[in-house]
Design a protein around this motif. Structure first.
Motif, PDB file in Angstrom:
ATOM      1  N   HIS A 239      -4.167 -15.958  -1.496  1.00 48.85           N
ATOM      2  CA  HIS A 239      -4.574 -15.175  -2.661  1.00 48.85           C
ATOM      3  C   HIS A 239      -5.201 -13.880  -2.153  1.00 48.85           C
ATOM      4  N   LEU A 240      -4.496 -12.782  -2.412  1.00 48.01           N
ATOM      5  CA  LEU A 240      -4.879 -11.481  -1.871  1.00 48.01           C
ATOM      6  C   LEU A 240      -5.273 -10.537  -3.001  1.00 48.01           C
ATOM      7  N   GLY A 241      -6.437  -9.918  -2.885  1.00 49.48           N
ATOM      8  CA  GLY A 241      -6.877  -8.928  -3.853  1.00 49.48           C
ATOM      9  C   GLY A 241      -6.707  -7.526  -3.313  1.00 49.48           C
ATOM     10  N   VAL A 242      -6.113  -6.635  -4.093  1.00 51.52           N
ATOM     11  CA  VAL A 242      -5.876  -5.260  -3.650  1.00 51.52           C
ATOM     12  C   VAL A 242      -6.359  -4.295  -4.724  1.00 51.52           C
ATOM     13  N   CYS A 243      -6.936  -3.204  -4.280  1.00 50.43           N
ATOM     14  CA  CYS A 243      -7.410  -2.150  -5.162  1.00 50.43           C
ATOM     15  C   CYS A 243      -6.395  -1.011  -5.118  1.00 50.43           C
ATOM     16  N   LEU A 244      -5.764  -0.719  -6.249  1.00 50.73           N
ATOM     17  CA  LEU A 244      -4.692   0.272  -6.318  1.00 50.73           C
ATOM     18  C   LEU A 244      -4.794   1.033  -7.635  1.00 50.73           C
ATOM     19  N   PRO A 245      -4.015   2.106  -7.796  1.00 52.47           N
ATOM     20  CA  PRO A 245      -4.050   2.850  -9.058  1.00 52.47           C
ATOM     21  C   PRO A 245      -3.723   1.972 -10.257  1.00 52.47           C
ATOM     22  N   PHE A 246      -4.434   2.194 -11.338  1.00 49.93           N
ATOM     23  CA  PHE A 246      -4.239   1.406 -12.540  1.00 49.93           C
ATOM     24  C   PHE A 246      -2.872   1.667 -13.165  1.00 49.93           C
ATOM     25  N   SER A 247      -2.259   2.760 -12.842  1.00 49.86           N
ATOM     26  CA  SER A 247      -0.949   3.103 -13.400  1.00 49.86           C
ATOM     27  C   SER A 247       0.153   2.195 -12.875  1.00 49.86           C
ATOM     28  N   CYS A 248      -0.122   1.440 -11.835  1.00 56.11           N
ATOM     29  CA  CYS A 248       0.890   0.566 -11.245  1.00 56.11           C
ATOM     30  C   CYS A 248       0.950  -0.755 -11.997  1.00 56.11           C
TER      31      CYS A 248
ATOM     32  N   ALA B 247      11.770   1.649  -6.236  1.00 56.65           N
ATOM     33  CA  ALA B 247      11.896   1.411  -7.672  1.00 56.65           C
ATOM     34  C   ALA B 247      10.539   1.036  -8.271  1.00 56.65           C
ATOM     35  N   ILE B 248       9.690   2.032  -8.415  1.00 57.00           N
ATOM     36  CA  ILE B 248       8.405   1.819  -9.079  1.00 57.00           C
ATOM     37  C   ILE B 248       8.201   2.932 -10.097  1.00 57.00           C
ATOM     38  N   GLY B 249       7.207   2.801 -10.931  1.00 52.58           N
ATOM     39  CA  GLY B 249       6.961   3.767 -11.977  1.00 52.58           C
ATOM     40  C   GLY B 249       6.667   5.161 -11.433  1.00 52.58           C
ATOM     41  N   VAL B 250       6.989   6.149 -12.237  1.00 53.60           N
ATOM     42  CA  VAL B 250       6.830   7.542 -11.797  1.00 53.60           C
ATOM     43  C   VAL B 250       5.361   7.862 -11.557  1.00 53.60           C
ATOM     44  N   GLN B 251       4.514   7.534 -12.514  1.00 51.83           N
ATOM     45  CA  GLN B 251       3.095   7.839 -12.363  1.00 51.83           C
ATOM     46  C   GLN B 251       2.471   7.041 -11.221  1.00 51.83           C
ATOM     47  N   CYS B 252       2.869   5.784 -11.090  1.00 50.78           N
ATOM     48  CA  CYS B 252       2.369   4.968  -9.978  1.00 50.78           C
ATOM     49  C   CYS B 252       2.779   5.575  -8.648  1.00 50.78           C
TER      50      CYS B 252
ATOM     51  N   VAL C 276       3.255  -3.248  -7.883  1.00 48.82           N
ATOM     52  CA  VAL C 276       2.375  -3.733  -6.822  1.00 48.82           C
ATOM     53  C   VAL C 276       3.137  -4.670  -5.883  1.00 48.82           C
ATOM     54  N   ALA C 277       4.095  -5.427  -6.409  1.00 46.43           N
ATOM     55  CA  ALA C 277       4.899  -6.294  -5.552  1.00 46.43           C
ATOM     56  C   ALA C 277       5.697  -5.470  -4.546  1.00 46.43           C
ATOM     57  N   VAL C 278       6.259  -4.335  -4.980  1.00 49.79           N
ATOM     58  CA  VAL C 278       6.996  -3.450  -4.069  1.00 49.79           C
ATOM     59  C   VAL C 278       6.040  -2.825  -3.060  1.00 49.79           C
ATOM     60  N   ILE C 279       4.889  -2.351  -3.547  1.00 47.05           N
ATOM     61  CA  ILE C 279       3.903  -1.737  -2.651  1.00 47.05           C
ATOM     62  C   ILE C 279       3.402  -2.759  -1.632  1.00 47.05           C
ATOM     63  N   GLY C 280       3.248  -4.006  -2.080  1.00 49.36           N
ATOM     64  CA  GLY C 280       2.797  -5.047  -1.167  1.00 49.36           C
ATOM     65  C   GLY C 280       3.767  -5.268  -0.016  1.00 49.36           C
ATOM     66  N   LYS C 281       5.064  -5.169  -0.290  1.00 43.49           N
ATOM     67  CA  LYS C 281       6.052  -5.315   0.789  1.00 43.49           C
ATOM     68  C   LYS C 281       5.969  -4.151   1.768  1.00 43.49           C
ATOM     69  N   LEU C 282       5.713  -2.958   1.264  1.00 35.86           N
ATOM     70  CA  LEU C 282       5.587  -1.796   2.137  1.00 35.86           C
ATOM     71  C   LEU C 282       4.308  -1.856   2.970  1.00 35.86           C
ATOM     72  N   ALA C 283       3.274  -2.474   2.417  1.00 37.25           N
ATOM     73  CA  ALA C 283       1.995  -2.528   3.112  1.00 37.25           C
ATOM     74  C   ALA C 283       1.890  -3.710   4.055  1.00 37.25           C
ATOM     75  N   ALA C 284       2.890  -4.582   4.073  1.00 32.89           N
ATOM     76  CA  ALA C 284       2.864  -5.736   4.970  1.00 32.89           C
ATOM     77  C   ALA C 284       3.322  -5.321   6.359  1.00 32.89           C
ATOM     78  N   GLY C 285       2.719  -5.945   7.357  1.00 31.67           N
ATOM     79  CA  GLY C 285       3.121  -5.673   8.728  1.00 31.67           C
ATOM     80  C   GLY C 285       4.523  -6.189   9.016  1.00 31.67           C
ATOM     81  N   GLU C 286       5.067  -5.791  10.148  1.00 31.61           N
ATOM     82  CA  GLU C 286       6.444  -6.151  10.499  1.00 31.61           C
ATOM     83  C   GLU C 286       6.624  -7.664  10.547  1.00 31.61           C
ATOM     84  N   PHE C 287       5.692  -8.339  11.199  1.00 33.30           N
ATOM     85  CA  PHE C 287       5.814  -9.789  11.333  1.00 33.30           C
ATOM     86  C   PHE C 287       5.400 -10.498  10.053  1.00 33.30           C
ATOM     87  N   ALA C 288       4.415  -9.949   9.361  1.00 27.76           N
ATOM     88  CA  ALA C 288       3.980 -10.557   8.110  1.00 27.76           C
ATOM     89  C   ALA C 288       5.088 -10.528   7.067  1.00 27.76           C
TER      90      ALA C 288
END
Length: 793
Positions: A207-216, A78-83, A221-233
């Motif tokens: 405090h984590l800084g991430v470089c991602l598309p501006f369209s997000c 559930a994220i934006g189409v362009q993102c 980014v919260a959804v993408i952050g969950k996908l980018a987290a490791g299994e244990f993290a």
């Protein structure tokens, strides 16, 4: 021999059959070949332990491009189409190892080391993210245009060049990278995560800084952050907040910005006109036009000259303009006779008449930069000033800046645990107990208010406020006059700096990789009126705008209480003295009770631990101010003259020094009982003021020795005169330094020392500017507009 071989073969076959039967009973419904493979794949005890073991890097793998590539499926989340489309492009580029994608991954933050050493900032590099896709070595490219793509192709077609540089005798070779073309605009996002990394740590904020598309968006980014987290993290962390760059603060749309800009423009014009008019009057004197104007108000004194170039004594407060009356050919200009003229050796003539500067002219000259700068840098002090105060001010404000610098460095550092190491050092108690520097200011404020009030009242100057009135009405007029003077003097630079704080913190809340130390971006627009009324310490600290302004609120409230006591003392001295002692004792009792109820331990707790209950409340900090008022009255009554024996002087200095040193270093590794700790919290601030009282009295009466020479050093006078503006400005300077960083500080003795010196210099530079712009003109105008006897013209 053959029979032996046959027997051996038969035995092996039997053993194989038995072994195969055991396998078939353990793993049913599988053929022999599969069973053998299964057995071989079974983990050993060591392998089981390794599989269940999780490293710290696994737990803190809160954002990884590898995890994002593995888990990403376009259109599934559930994220934006362009993102979603842009992330798909990013994932494909990562798989193809395209340069821009590798840089995007490189600009995002990740766990490296130092988690147990206090590193909670995985900020990455917002600057690197900003410059991806730009040929910053030659010129900027416009992302997504045909011309930029052609330039990229041409550059990439060129042979790669090797550039050598010599560093400390060794050659380091750098290879230039081909320019990368971005398919879309990038944004930098700051994520705040709650992490429980191990059983040895409590839940920590990362405090984590991430470089991602501006369209997000932030939610994307919260959804993408969950996908980018490791299994244990993913199991041990949760995303609390994401700051995006979509609704960036634009100061040019903020009314506060334009109000400040308008004020600055008006003041700048007045400063130019005032300085120009000051220069014009000075030139007239230089050309023997015989113009003199007030030294006290404008810091200028020129000698009156006659036509022969002979200097005559000038009368302060008057301007002499040639106004012919009888003989127009006469070059001698002298004022009409009065007592002041006779005292200055000037005799009247019938050829001229006297003219004073008009009120508008004097007000305009109040903005003269040259005159105000001369006043600030004057190496002399007035007769109504205690010179020792200048040194105490300059030292105390440097001490305050040192403490605030350390607080900010500790907050935004990647090795915050180092603080616990340095706090164990004996000399670090100088910084920990820097809270006493504020008591120094409270003491000096009460001292000067009392001393100057009694001096002014003795001269009869206060009668100008109460002409034709007596009793209660006269006292009320005095009180109102004192209150209006202080409000007018303090408020102009105070409100200007408050506006600057609001604008700057709004900007950094949107743009900095760090969160502001206090929510001024929210509190100042909503609660600024509390600062204007100097009552912000009556409310919770979470709602305070300009946190360091608590001192101004308390000092103003003390001034109101002190003014009532002083006005009362002119008629009912014993009643005023009783009120002062009663307030002092009640402040001690209240502070001790609050400390005891909250189990406050000054020997081990952070000095700011009970900020909202003890530190900033006026009823707990009143003691030093009242002691200062008492000392001011004592110096007035003795006229700064008294005789003391050599023994008294030695004992006084020993006791004062011992008290000051014990307050600074006496609690080093000490363990106090609750009652003792409460008594210390209650009396320590007043004890500090009592020690300062001896220093001021001894230095003012001729028993200061080298201490008086240091504290009365003329070089400190300019810094003392801008102390108020330095106090207002320095936290803003410290915040601007920290908020503009791309990564956290790394604590160390050298970095703290260098940063402190830089903050001290910058703070004083800006304080001189603010003082020349707002404080000095207001003080000069207050002197001009204050009630005074009309002079004969």
């Amino acid at each position: 021999m053959r029979s032996t071989m046959r027997l051996l073969i038969v035995t092996l076959l039997i053993l194989s059959a038995i072994y195969a039967e055991e396998i078939s009973t353990d793993i049913p419904n599988e053929n022999t070949e599969e069973s053998i493979l299964r057995v071989r794949s079974l983990p050993t005890t060591t392998e089981v332990v390794e599989k269940n073991w999780t490293s710290l890097s696994d737990t803190l793998d809160v954002f990884s491009a590898r995890n994002l590539v593995r888990n990403w499926v376009e259109g599934k989340y559930a994220i934006g189409v362009q993102c979603s489309k842009d992330i798909t492009t990013y994932v494909k580029a990562l798989k193809n190892e395209e340069l821009w994608a590798l840089k995007v991954d490189d600009a995002s933050g990740r766990y490296t080391n130092g988690f147990f050493w206090g590193n909670s900032f995985f900020t990455g590099s917002a600057t690197e993210c900003e410059y991806i896709g730009q040929d910053y070595s030659r010129k900027n490219l416009k992302i997504g245009t045909e011309s930029s793509i052609e330039e990229v192709r041409e550059f990439n077609a060129e042979p790669r060049k090797l550039i050598s540089a010599d560093h400390s005798g060794s050659n380091t070779w750098f290879q230039t990278d081909p320019i990368d073309t971005l398919p879309y605009r990038l944004g930098f996002y700051m994520m705040r995560l709650s992490v429980n990394a191990s059983r040895y740590t409590t839940t920590r904020l990362i405090h984590l800084g991430v470089c991602l598309p501006f369209s997000c968006s932030a939610s994307d980014v919260a959804v993408i952050g969950k996908l980018a987290a490791g299994e244990f993290a993913a199991k041990h962390s949760s995303i609390e907040k994401v700051r995006d760059q979509h609704n960036l603060y634009n100061m040019y749309t903020d009314p506060i910005f334009w109000i400040l800009a308008g004020i600055c423009t008006i003041v700048l014009i007045l400063m130019i006109l005032g300085t120009g008019y000051d220069y014009y009057l000075s030139k007239k004197v230089t050309h023997q036009k015989n113009v003199i104007y007030d030294l006290e108000k404008h810091g200028k004194l020129e000698h009156l000259t006659n036509g022969n170039g002979k200097a005559l004594n000038a009368v302060p407060g008057k301007v002499y303009l040639p106004v012919p009356v009888a003989d127009s050919s006469s070059n001698d200009v002298q004022p009409i006779n009065n007592n002041n003229d006779r005292e200055n050796g000037l005799q009247p003539t019938a050829t001229t008449e006297r003219r004073k500067l008009s009120i508008p002219e004097e007000l305009l000259l109040s903005f003269s930069v040259a005159a105000n700068l001369k006043i600030i840098c004057d190496r002399n002090v007035g007769g109504d000033t205690i010179s020792t105060v200048h040194g105490l001010r300059a030292i105390s404000i440097a001490w305050v800046i040192l403490g605030h610098t350390c607080i900010v460095l500790f907050k935004y550092s990647d090795n915050m645990e180092y603080r616990k190491v340095v706090e164990k050092k004996f000399l670090f108690q100088t910084i920990t107990n820097g809270v006493f520097s504020v008591d120094t200011f409270f003491f000096m404020s009460g001292l000067l208010v009392s001393f100057l009030y009694f001096r002014t009242n003795a001269k009869g100057d206060l009668k100008r406020l109460t002409q034709g009135t007596r009793g209660f009405i006269a006292g009320t007029l005095k009180f109102i006059g004192l209150l209006l003077y202080r409000f007018s003097r303090l408020t102009a630079p105070y409100m200007f700096i408050l506006g600057m704080v609001e604008i700057s913190m709004k900007y950094f809340h949107s743009n900095s990789v760090f969160e502001p130390p206090t929510p001024d971006h929210y509190n100042c627009p909503n609660y600024w009126w509390r600062n204007l009324l100097y009552i912000n310490t009556w409310f919770p600290v979470e709602q305070m705008c300009m946190l360091w302004s608590w001192y101004l609120a308390d000092d103003t409230q003390f001034y109101i209480v002190g003014s009532v006591i002083l006005v009362l003392a002119t008629t009912y001295f014993k009643t005023a003295a009783f009120a002062l002692v009663s307030l002092l004792i009640s402040s001690w009792i209240t502070t001790g009770y609050i400390a005891l109820v909250n189990n406050h331990m000054p020997s081990s707790d952070d000095p700011l631990a009970l900020f909202d209950k003890i530190y900033d409340k006026p009823w707990t900090r009143l003691g030093p101010y009242l002691i200062g008022m008492s000392v001011g009255y004592f110096l007035f009554k003795t006229d700064c003259k008294m005789k003391m024996s050599k023994t008294t002087v030695i004992v006084g200095w020993l006791l004062s020094s011992a008290c000051l040193l014990s307050l600074l270093y006496g609690l080093y590794e000490a363990e106090l009982a609750p009652a003792t700790a409460a008594a210390y919290s209650s009396l320590s601030h007043s004890a500090w003021a009592m020690s300062l009282a001896w220093i001021v009295i001894a230095c003012s009466t001729g028993y200061g020795g080298y201490v008086n020479k240091i504290l009365s050093w003329p070089l400190l006078y300019p810094f003392s005169r801008v102390t108020y503006c330095a106090y207002l400005v320095h936290p803003l300077v410290i915040r601007l330094t920290a908020m503009n960083l791309d990564s956290p500080f790394h604590l160390g003795k050298d970095i703290v020392a260098v940063t402190f010196v830089g903050q001290l210099v910058l703070s004083y530079m800006f304080s001189f500017i603010v003082s020349l712009t707002f404080e000095a003109p207001v003080v000069s105008m207050l002197k001009i507009l204050s009630p005074k006897k009309r002079r004969h013209v």
